[in-house]
Design a protein around this motif. Structure first.
Motif, mmCIF file in Angstrom:
data_model
loop_
_atom_site.group_PDB
_atom_site.id
_atom_site.type_symbol
_atom_site.label_atom_id
_atom_site.label_comp_id
_atom_site.label_asym_id
_atom_site.label_seq_id
_atom_site.Cartn_x
_atom_site.Cartn_y
_atom_site.Cartn_z
ATOM 1 N N UNK A 25 74.694 -24.935 11.739
ATOM 2 C CA UNK A 25 74.490 -23.676 11.009
ATOM 3 C C UNK A 25 75.339 -23.760 9.752
ATOM 4 N N UNK A 26 74.678 -23.761 8.600
ATOM 5 C CA UNK A 26 75.373 -23.879 7.324
ATOM 6 C C UNK A 26 74.893 -22.777 6.393
ATOM 7 N N UNK A 27 75.286 -22.871 5.144
ATOM 8 C CA UNK A 27 74.851 -21.886 4.167
ATOM 9 C C UNK A 27 75.761 -21.889 2.960
ATOM 10 N N UNK A 28 75.412 -21.027 2.018
ATOM 11 C CA UNK A 28 76.210 -20.838 0.810
ATOM 12 C C UNK A 28 75.826 -19.471 0.257
ATOM 13 N N UNK A 29 76.040 -19.225 -1.018
ATOM 14 C CA UNK A 29 75.715 -17.921 -1.558
ATOM 15 C C UNK A 29 74.257 -17.549 -1.391
ATOM 16 N N UNK A 30 73.360 -18.445 -1.809
ATOM 17 C CA UNK A 30 71.916 -18.207 -1.676
ATOM 18 C C UNK A 30 71.312 -18.946 -0.490
ATOM 19 N N UNK A 31 72.009 -19.942 0.021
ATOM 20 C CA UNK A 31 71.462 -20.793 1.070
ATOM 21 C C UNK A 31 70.682 -21.971 0.529
ATOM 22 N N UNK A 32 70.271 -21.901 -0.739
ATOM 23 C CA UNK A 32 69.433 -22.955 -1.313
ATOM 24 C C UNK A 32 70.198 -24.266 -1.486
ATOM 25 N N UNK A 33 71.421 -24.186 -2.037
ATOM 26 C CA UNK A 33 72.195 -25.403 -2.249
ATOM 27 C C UNK A 33 72.503 -26.106 -0.950
ATOM 28 N N UNK A 34 72.886 -25.336 0.071
ATOM 29 C CA UNK A 34 73.187 -25.933 1.375
ATOM 30 C C UNK A 34 71.950 -26.589 1.963
ATOM 31 N N UNK A 35 70.797 -25.920 1.866
ATOM 32 C CA UNK A 35 69.572 -26.499 2.403
ATOM 33 C C UNK A 35 69.254 -27.831 1.727
ATOM 34 N N UNK A 36 69.334 -27.878 0.396
ATOM 35 C CA UNK A 36 69.033 -29.121 -0.317
ATOM 36 C C UNK A 36 70.041 -30.208 0.010
ATOM 37 N N UNK A 37 71.319 -29.827 0.094
ATOM 38 C CA UNK A 37 72.366 -30.804 0.380
ATOM 39 C C UNK A 37 72.183 -31.421 1.755
#
Length: 214
Positions: free
Chosen positions: A68-80
């Protein structure tokens, strides 16, 4: 199922809330949760780039089963996370995303938005996301059920295509990353405890040790 929660610098202040909701949901299932990212803003600095490295090491070493990860938008974490071999990360904003990813894509990681849309009642949305992600029975059954066969076929094909594109084995890809990035990613005490106690691939363990000792 062993689950790793990892949060980066911009949203580390929300770690206690997310960690509690995750443990409350999966605790009755006896799923251990490893809080391997930043626990607050004073913890060692991680970006979503580091989260991808951490996730890849934990998944490919079989130290955990789900991220379970994430970031401000979730987009950067998903791509990473998705650039790494063996990691299949979905983008999740609400409980239906978690359910559909569970049933259709049957991946091993979720990226959540911990800033965008994270307002009043956000902890309830997170709790319901975790309920749909982890308590809805057998994964990969398809939705709607009459679409199960092509969905299962396409999910398997996507994994095959990713493996063909990457080509090199996982350890080669890990060694190709800037060692300083890897070192920062694996420096955390909680990450190391999770990894070294649960790693099932000695070659990956040896490389992580060599990076830490460099």
């Amino acid at each position: 199922m062993k689950i790793a929660l990892m949060m980066e610098n911009s949203q580390a202040g929300k770690n206690a809330v997310i960690h509690k909701e995750l443990k409350d949901v999966v605790g009755p299932l006896d799923y251990p949760v490893f809080n391997v990212g930043m626990s607050d803003e004073k913890d060692h600095h991680l970006t979503y780039i580091h989260l991808g490295i951490m996730a890849s090491i934990l998944i490919n070493s079989k130290a955990v089963d789900f991220i379970v990860a994430g970031c401000g938008t979730g987009q950067g974490a998903m791509m990473s996370l998705n650039i790494h071999p063996g990691v299949v990360c979905g983008y999740c904003l609400d409980p239906s995303d978690a359910f559909l990813f569970n049933q259709i894509n049957n991946g091993n990681a979720l990226a959540l938005a911990f800033a965008k849309g994270f307002g009043w009642g956000a902890e309830l949305n997170v709790r319901y996301i975790f309920e749909k992600a982890f308590t809805t029975g057998e994964r990969g059954q398809g939705y709607p059920l009459e679409r199960a066969e092509p969905q299962q076929c396409n999910a398997a094909l996507l994994n095959d295509v990713k493996a063909a594109v990457v080509k090199a084995n996982y350890l080669d890809t890990l060694k190709a990353i800037d060692p300083e990035l890897v070192k920062t990613a694996v420096t955390g005490e909680c990450f190391q405890q999770c990894f070294f106690e649960n790693c099932q691939v000695p070659e990956i363990e040896e490389y992580v040790k060599s990076v830490l000792n460099s």
